[in-house]
Structures are given as C-alpha cells and as structure tokens.
Scaffold this motif. Sequence first.
Motif, mmCIF file in Angstrom:
data_model
loop_
_atom_site.group_PDB
_atom_site.id
_atom_site.type_symbol
_atom_site.label_atom_id
_atom_site.label_comp_id
_atom_site.label_asym_id
_atom_site.label_seq_id
_atom_site.Cartn_x
_atom_site.Cartn_y
_atom_site.Cartn_z
ATOM 1 N N ALA A 272 -0.618 2.294 0.746
ATOM 2 C CA ALA A 272 -1.027 0.916 1.035
ATOM 3 C C ALA A 272 -2.016 0.504 -0.053
ATOM 4 O O ALA A 272 -2.661 1.351 -0.684
ATOM 5 C CB ALA A 272 -1.675 0.803 2.411
ATOM 6 N N ARG A 273 -2.127 -0.781 -0.274
ATOM 7 C CA ARG A 273 -3.089 -1.257 -1.271
ATOM 8 C C ARG A 273 -4.510 -0.908 -0.829
ATOM 9 O O ARG A 273 -4.854 -1.046 0.354
ATOM 10 C CB ARG A 273 -2.972 -2.767 -1.447
ATOM 11 N N ILE A 274 -5.338 -0.491 -1.779
ATOM 12 C CA ILE A 274 -6.725 -0.167 -1.465
ATOM 13 C C ILE A 274 -7.458 -1.381 -0.914
ATOM 14 O O ILE A 274 -8.307 -1.272 -0.024
ATOM 15 C CB ILE A 274 -7.443 0.388 -2.713
ATOM 16 N N ASP A 275 -7.113 -2.571 -1.422
ATOM 17 C CA ASP A 275 -7.822 -3.778 -0.982
ATOM 18 C C ASP A 275 -7.242 -4.385 0.299
ATOM 19 O O ASP A 275 -7.700 -5.425 0.765
ATOM 20 C CB ASP A 275 -7.844 -4.834 -2.092
ATOM 21 N N ASN A 276 -6.241 -3.736 0.886
ATOM 22 C CA ASN A 276 -5.687 -4.216 2.152
ATOM 23 C C ASN A 276 -6.260 -3.372 3.286
ATOM 24 O O ASN A 276 -5.771 -2.279 3.569
ATOM 25 C CB ASN A 276 -4.163 -4.126 2.144
ATOM 26 N N ARG A 277 -7.294 -3.876 3.912
ATOM 27 C CA ARG A 277 -7.936 -3.165 5.014
ATOM 28 C C ARG A 277 -7.667 -3.867 6.344
ATOM 29 O O ARG A 277 -8.487 -3.811 7.264
ATOM 30 C CB ARG A 277 -9.440 -3.029 4.762
ATOM 31 N N ALA A 278 -6.512 -4.529 6.424
ATOM 32 C CA ALA A 278 -6.125 -5.174 7.679
ATOM 33 C C ALA A 278 -6.103 -4.137 8.791
ATOM 34 O O ALA A 278 -5.664 -2.999 8.580
ATOM 35 C CB ALA A 278 -4.754 -5.830 7.538
ATOM 36 N N PRO A 279 -6.587 -4.481 9.981
ATOM 37 C CA PRO A 279 -6.683 -3.494 11.062
ATOM 38 C C PRO A 279 -5.378 -2.786 11.375
ATOM 39 O O PRO A 279 -5.370 -1.572 11.611
ATOM 40 C CB PRO A 279 -7.176 -4.324 12.249
ATOM 41 N N HIS A 280 -4.242 -3.516 11.391
ATOM 42 C CA HIS A 280 -2.989 -2.854 11.742
ATOM 43 C C HIS A 280 -2.557 -1.863 10.651
ATOM 44 O O HIS A 280 -1.930 -0.855 10.950
ATOM 45 C CB HIS A 280 -1.887 -3.870 12.041
ATOM 46 N N VAL A 281 -2.918 -2.145 9.382
ATOM 47 C CA VAL A 281 -2.629 -1.188 8.307
ATOM 48 C C VAL A 281 -3.472 0.069 8.483
ATOM 49 O O VAL A 281 -2.977 1.194 8.396
ATOM 50 C CB VAL A 281 -2.893 -1.823 6.931
ATOM 51 N N MET A 282 -4.761 -0.125 8.757
ATOM 52 C CA MET A 282 -5.652 1.023 8.936
ATOM 53 C C MET A 282 -5.266 1.832 10.174
ATOM 54 O O MET A 282 -5.358 3.063 10.174
ATOM 55 C CB MET A 282 -7.104 0.540 9.045
ATOM 56 N N ASN A 283 -4.804 1.157 11.221
ATOM 57 C CA ASN A 283 -4.354 1.869 12.421
ATOM 58 C C ASN A 283 -3.124 2.729 12.121
ATOM 59 O O ASN A 283 -2.996 3.852 12.624
ATOM 60 C CB ASN A 283 -4.030 0.877 13.540
ATOM 61 N N PHE A 284 -2.217 2.193 11.304
ATOM 62 C CA PHE A 284 -1.021 2.957 10.944
ATOM 63 C C PHE A 284 -1.412 4.182 10.124
ATOM 64 O O PHE A 284 -0.913 5.291 10.364
ATOM 65 C CB PHE A 284 -0.046 2.080 10.154
ATOM 66 N N LEU A 285 -2.318 4.004 9.167
ATOM 67 C CA LEU A 285 -2.757 5.126 8.340
ATOM 68 C C LEU A 285 -3.471 6.192 9.175
ATOM 69 O O LEU A 285 -3.348 7.393 8.900
ATOM 70 C CB LEU A 285 -3.666 4.628 7.223
ATOM 71 N N GLU A 286 -4.198 5.760 10.197
ATOM 72 C CA GLU A 286 -4.875 6.730 11.055
ATOM 73 C C GLU A 286 -3.852 7.557 11.830
ATOM 74 O O GLU A 286 -4.048 8.769 12.031
ATOM 75 C CB GLU A 286 -5.823 6.021 12.018
ATOM 76 N N LEU A 287 -2.749 6.940 12.257
ATOM 77 C CA LEU A 287 -1.690 7.713 12.920
ATOM 78 C C LEU A 287 -1.079 8.726 11.956
ATOM 79 O O LEU A 287 -0.734 9.842 12.354
ATOM 80 C CB LEU A 287 -0.603 6.772 13.447
ATOM 81 N N VAL A 288 -0.943 8.338 10.686
ATOM 82 C CA VAL A 288 -0.434 9.265 9.678
ATOM 83 C C VAL A 288 -1.379 10.457 9.546
ATOM 84 O O VAL A 288 -0.953 11.610 9.491
ATOM 85 C CB VAL A 288 -0.268 8.561 8.318
ATOM 86 N N ARG A 289 -2.690 10.183 9.511
ATOM 87 C CA ARG A 289 -3.665 11.268 9.378
ATOM 88 C C ARG A 289 -3.605 12.211 10.576
ATOM 89 O O ARG A 289 -3.727 13.435 10.429
ATOM 90 C CB ARG A 289 -5.077 10.689 9.227
ATOM 91 N N LYS A 290 -3.433 11.657 11.762
ATOM 92 C CA LYS A 290 -3.307 12.507 12.953
ATOM 93 C C LYS A 290 -2.079 13.401 12.832
ATOM 94 O O LYS A 290 -2.116 14.584 13.188
ATOM 95 C CB LYS A 290 -3.220 11.644 14.211
ATOM 96 N N ASN A 291 -0.984 12.842 12.335
ATOM 97 C CA ASN A 291 0.224 13.631 12.136
ATOM 98 C C ASN A 291 -0.023 14.732 11.103
ATOM 99 O O ASN A 291 0.424 15.870 11.262
ATOM 100 C CB ASN A 291 1.370 12.721 11.665
ATOM 101 N N THR A 292 -0.784 14.382 10.056
ATOM 102 C CA THR A 292 -1.092 15.344 8.999
ATOM 103 C C THR A 292 -1.914 16.504 9.553
ATOM 104 O O THR A 292 -1.666 17.673 9.265
ATOM 105 C CB THR A 292 -1.869 14.659 7.863
ATOM 106 N N ARG A 293 -2.907 16.171 10.392
ATOM 107 C CA ARG A 293 -3.730 17.216 10.966
ATOM 108 C C ARG A 293 -2.926 18.127 11.884
ATOM 109 O O ARG A 293 -3.113 19.341 11.910
ATOM 110 C CB ARG A 293 -4.914 16.595 11.730
ATOM 111 N N LYS A 294 -2.006 17.552 12.650
ATOM 112 C CA LYS A 294 -1.190 18.349 13.561
ATOM 113 C C LYS A 294 -0.276 19.297 12.801
ATOM 114 O O LYS A 294 -0.016 20.423 13.234
ATOM 115 C CB LYS A 294 -0.338 17.441 14.451
#
Length: 300
Positions: A272-294
């Motif tokens: 995602a673009r670094i300058d795109n901090r829209a909440p739904h983008v950040m929420n999607f990335l957080e789900l990716v991180r959770k998947n990564t940790r699992k």
Amino acid sequence: MELRRLRYFVAVAEELHFGRAAARLDMAQPPLSRQIAALETELGVQLFDRSRSQIRITQAGQILLDHARDILQRLDSAYRETRLVGAGGAGRLRIAFVGSATHGPFPTLVKSFRTHFPNVELALSSMNNAELSRALIQREIDVAIARPALGDDDFRSETLHAEPLILALPDNSPLAASETVPSTALAQETFIIYPRRPRPSFADHVLAVCKEAGFTPTDVVEAQDYQTAISLVAVGVGVSIVPASVAEASRPGVFFRKYDGPNPGTALTVHARIDNRAPHVMNFLELVRKNTRKSGLKRG
C-alpha cells in the motif's frame, strides 16, 4: 435555524408537556420554554396551543415536526456513517492481486476482512505486477497483492505467505509417475512460463531456477497469466513451475509433483502507499500482520 432548537421542539412535540420534555433533554424547563418561544418568533408561527390543562401541537407545528424528524434522523445517520468510515468500519477498499493469489491464504484473508468489517465494500480485481505498481502509484487501488514483491520506496509492504515451488505436469506425462521428479529429466521438456510481459517477472524467476539446475529450456511457451499457463499444461503443451499453493486445488488434466532441483520458493506480498493511512487500509494490513504472526513469517 439552530439544530439544537429543532431537537428541543421535537422533544416538546412528542411529550406534549414542557416538564417531561425538559427532563428528557436533561435541562431546566424555563430555558426550554424560551427556546421554543424563540423558534416560534424566528418562524413567525405558533407551534403549540398552550393552556393550563394541556398543550397541543398546531397544524404548522405538525408540518415542522414531520420535517424535523426527517432532518434529525438523516443527520444522525450521517454522523454514524461518518464515524464508521473514519474508524475504517465502512467505505470502500480497492484490492488488486496477481492471479496465483487466488490460492493460498489470500481468499481466507478476504473472508476474514469481510467478517470483521462487513460494512466496507471490497472492490477486487486481477492485475500483473506492473499493473499493480502503476495502479498503486496513480491511486487507482488501495492495496496490491504481488508475487514476489513490488520494488518501490513509496510502498509499505508485508509478507503474506512464503512457499516453495512445485512442478505442474500434464496428467499423461511419464514424469507424473514419479513422486519427486529429478531436475535432470526436465531439460528436454517444453516450459510454460508467465507472464509474457512485462519483464522481469515470475517467468525470469523460473528460468533462473532452471539455470541453477544446470539447464536452459530449449522450448519455451510464454503465457500472459497464471490461468493460461495452467490451462496449457492441462492440454499437454508442456510443464510449468508454479507456487506450491496452486496444488491445493485440483485441476483436471494436471498433476503436481515435487522436483529435486533448486527451490528458492516464492512469496505473496501486500503493498500500500506509505502516504495512504486510510483506516480501512490500515485495518487490512493489520489482518495481514496477524496472519504473518500465526504462520511464523517475518514481516517484509
């Protein structure tokens, strides 16, 4: 006209009693009476017939009540939707992905996002890496799922899934009889690589694997995308090296086998673009991180 006065008016009109309306609004009765009087002066009409025994709404008051309820309901809805979008719980998220991402964890990730944020509209489309990069730069999409990665300093990235490579063979190939195909047996095979363009791409990744195994395919068929490549394997045109997750879904006419040559693997990455901090983008990335940790992967 102040919206506050409209709320006061609706309370009095529904209670038909200044005392009860004041209690409902958590305010004293005299200020409420003054606000209603000010509203009547502003409109130049009488909204209530007042008497010692009862209060009745006038015909003009009934017209205002109907409109006021509609206005306040719309305003409350606007506030709720604005807060929801601002928190990433609504709005629209545009995701584009490489074709092979339809295997592996990406579909599950999309389902998880829909479960957590059911009011967010997902717009999904398939693109190759070059199209993903261009679309992100031009803000035509919010999130890109690439293989193996997009090299741009303006993008933040997360590794979604790392996996080995596997061999896709026509079901009538003699090589399919082996559980693990020796790489030396592949030297004379027709190799189906993808995408045809742009390059460099996953096609060059596969050719590098062949070179490291000690041969260069003498016959190469270039397909524009993963789906076409697998279809060509199915009809017996040749073999292809694909991500291992592709083997999770059976395909008529195709056998998947391990091979004993170099296997650097491949990965799906989320950008995602670094300058795109829209909440739904950040929420999607957080789900990716959770998947990564699992899955025990390191963040990319």
